[in-house]
Design an enzyme around this catalytic site. Structure first.
Site, PDB file in Angstrom:
ATOM      1  N   TYR A  68       0.861  -1.185   0.000  1.00  0.00           N
ATOM      2  CA  TYR A  68       0.000   0.000   0.000  1.00  0.00           C
ATOM      3  C   TYR A  68       0.899   1.237   0.000  1.00  0.00           C
ATOM      4  CZ  TYR A  68      -4.467   2.315   0.948  1.00  0.00           C
ATOM      5  OH  TYR A  68      -5.613   3.074   0.843  1.00  0.00           O
ATOM      6  N   ASN A 150     -14.895   4.111   4.941  1.00  0.00           N
ATOM      7  CA  ASN A 150     -15.836   3.572   3.965  1.00  0.00           C
ATOM      8  C   ASN A 150     -17.043   4.470   3.669  1.00  0.00           C
ATOM      9  OD1 ASN A 150     -14.227   1.427   3.340  1.00  0.00           O
ATOM     10  ND2 ASN A 150     -15.040   0.128   4.947  1.00  0.00           N
ATOM     11  N   SER A 177     -20.064  -4.754  -0.091  1.00  0.00           N
ATOM     12  CA  SER A 177     -18.936  -4.303   0.744  1.00  0.00           C
ATOM     13  C   SER A 177     -19.444  -3.183   1.652  1.00  0.00           C
ATOM     14  CB  SER A 177     -17.806  -3.778  -0.136  1.00  0.00           C
ATOM     15  OG  SER A 177     -18.222  -2.595  -0.783  1.00  0.00           O
ATOM     16  N   ARG A 199     -21.360 -10.885  -5.937  1.00  0.00           N
ATOM     17  CA  ARG A 199     -21.024 -12.243  -6.386  1.00  0.00           C
ATOM     18  C   ARG A 199     -22.151 -13.193  -5.995  1.00  0.00           C
ATOM     19  NH1 ARG A 199     -14.784 -13.567  -5.245  1.00  0.00           N
ATOM     20  NH2 ARG A 199     -15.160 -12.801  -3.139  1.00  0.00           N
ATOM     21  N   TYR A 271     -11.757   2.568  -7.124  1.00  0.00           N
ATOM     22  CA  TYR A 271     -11.247   2.860  -5.770  1.00  0.00           C
ATOM     23  C   TYR A 271     -10.698   1.625  -5.077  1.00  0.00           C
ATOM     24  CZ  TYR A 271     -15.689   1.001  -3.964  1.00  0.00           C
ATOM     25  OH  TYR A 271     -16.749   0.192  -3.660  1.00  0.00           O
ATOM     26  N   VAL A 298      -9.407   8.193  -0.805  1.00  0.00           N
ATOM     27  CA  VAL A 298      -9.893   9.112   0.232  1.00  0.00           C
ATOM     28  C   VAL A 298      -8.738   9.705   1.042  1.00  0.00           C
ATOM     29  CG1 VAL A 298     -10.338   7.369   2.039  1.00  0.00           C
ATOM     30  CG2 VAL A 298     -11.752   9.418   1.948  1.00  0.00           C
ATOM     31  N   LYS A 359     -17.446  -7.242   7.507  1.00  0.00           N
ATOM     32  CA  LYS A 359     -16.614  -6.246   8.196  1.00  0.00           C
ATOM     33  C   LYS A 359     -16.377  -6.625   9.647  1.00  0.00           C
ATOM     34  CE  LYS A 359     -15.116  -3.301   6.616  1.00  0.00           C
ATOM     35  NZ  LYS A 359     -13.735  -3.386   6.064  1.00  0.00           N
TER      36      LYS A 359
END
Ligand SMILES: NC(=O)c1ccc[n+]([C@@H]2O[C@H](COP(=O)([O-])OP(=O)(O)OC[C@H]3O[C@@H](n4cnc5c(N)ncnc54)[C@H](OP(=O)(O)O)[C@@H]3O)[C@@H](O)[C@H]2O)c1
Length: 365
Positions: A68, A150, A177, A199, A271, A298, A359
């Site tokens: 990252y 998020n 998500s 999915r 994103y 972001v 999550k």
């Protein structure tokens, strides 16, 4: 004079547990939990915090893997002989005590980090007041712990790229998500129609019902997204209205097929890359539909658009307060702030192991 502190304090110090790493790799291999002493009476502009909850986000994992672009610096700290960094970027903390030069916070207040790379995977932390943003307790702890990444991303993507008006359509993949669930709800509040691609799975109907209850206009599978025939059904749904915006966190064929649904002059915003496959856009779509493809990050917007983090959080928090943005499904992994290093380690490893099942939050009591 510094003010008082909670029961987590032992004598003049608190034993803080931190999840850190000294080399990049898979989190289950490189993360370890160590403890260190923090003074229970902070000085000057320092604020002593106890973690309430912190999420496991895909970018946190990518950071530890070393893939990252924004990463905390590895430094010699917390009594370690080699340079280390603490995992996690997001989380909600409660103020245990403040130094005598702290003006905007008091014991019991809620705060979140005002920037990335804070290192939130820990039980306690001593921070400068300037690195913290106060959160009013008008939303749930889980919402506050996950507001900055998020839901904020969903809000910015729906408002920064296209001038969407009530009745307009957008399409997104990764519809289930946390970003996707936020986009569905924020979109509904803005009067937008959405198509969310998910999915296929055994309990598809359950998921479709859940997303529809959140405000999704339509939910489709990757197979339907890939089918040429199904394009006609979508055109009927939109009544021929062009889809102006596509939000992509998957890439690969899923994204290519989604871009085909965009109308003339539409915008693709990428994103995330959950499939690890590149974004491919047919040449004809660029030429004949004048599609624009952009990226979104972001974290970069914190610097690129000054005030964007605060303003976005304010707007999103208001939607949460008004009930337009409800608590999305999250899985809590509880652990005591006074627990041993091993117990804290296990709570994080469990959350990490389940991070592809919805999550995950580590919640400290
Ligand atoms: N650029 C930014 O500023 C920014 C900000 C926030 C988030 N993000 C990115 O947004 C994405 C979603 O984050 P999140 O925290 O909302 O995720 P999340 O809640 O953990 O959900 C992950 C999503 O990815 C889907 N997925 C995983 N692998 C996939 C694959 N191979 N093909 C298709 N779908 C797949 C999952 O679908 P299943 O349920 O079917 O597994 C699920 O919908 C991540 O890539 C994250 O890094 C980026």
């Amino acid at each position: 004079m510094s003010r008082s502190f909670s029961s987590s304090a032992v004598a003049n110090s608190i034993r803080a547990k931190v999840m850190l790493y000294s080399q990049y790799g898979q989190p289950d291999q490189v993360l370890r939990c160590v403890s260190h002493e923090l003074p229970s009476s902070p000085k000057g502009k320092e604020v002593l915090l106890q973690t309430i909850a912190c999420p496991i986000n895909p970018s946190d994992i990518n950071q530890i893997q070393g893939v990252y672009p924004s990463r905390p610096e590895l430094k010699v700290q917390y009594g370690q002989s080699e340079p280390v960094a603490v995992g996690g970027n997001e989380g909600l903390f409660k103020v245990l005590a403040v130094g005598d030069q702290v003006s905007g916070l008091k014991e019991g207040d809620w705060v979140i980090p005002s920037n990335v790379n804070f290192g939130t995977w820990r039980s306690h932390v001593l921070s400068e007041e300037s690195a913290l943003m106060k959160m009013e307790k008008t939303i749930s702890a889980n919402q506050a712990a996950t507001i900055a990444v998020n839901p904020s991303s969903a809000y910015q993507m729906l408002t920064l790229f296209e001038e969407l008006k009530p009745g307009d359509w957008f399409i997104q993949n990764g519809g289930n998500s946390q970003v996707g669930r936020s986009a569905i709800q924020i979109g509904k509040k803005l009067g937008l129609n959405s198509i969310s691609i998910v999915r296929n799975r055994d309990n598809l109907k359950e998921l479709v019902d859940e997303l529809t209850a959140l405000g999704a206009t339509k939910v489709i599978t990757e197979e339907e997204n890939a089918s040429k025939e199904f394009g006609k059904t979508i055109a009927e749904w939109t009544n021929g209205k062009p889809i102006k915006l596509a939000l992509n966190c998957v890439g690969g064929d899923n994204c290519t097929n989604m871009v085909r649904k965009l109308g003339q002059d539409g915008t693709l915003v990428t994103y995330g890359g959950m499939s690890m496959k590149p974004v491919t856009i047919p040449t004809t779509l660029f030429i004949f539909k004048n599609i624009t493809a952009k990226g979104f990050w972001v974290s970069a917007n914190i610097k690129r658009i000054p005030g964007s983090r605060e303003n976005t959080i304010k707007a999103v928090q208001k939607m949460m307060e008004d009930g337009d943005l409800v608590d999305v499904k999250m899985y809590e992994n509880p652990v005591s702030a006074d627990a041993s290093e091993e117990e804290v380690y296990q709570a994080f490893q469990k959350a990490l192991a389940n991070s592809n099942k919805g999550k995950q939050l580590v919640v400290f009591s």
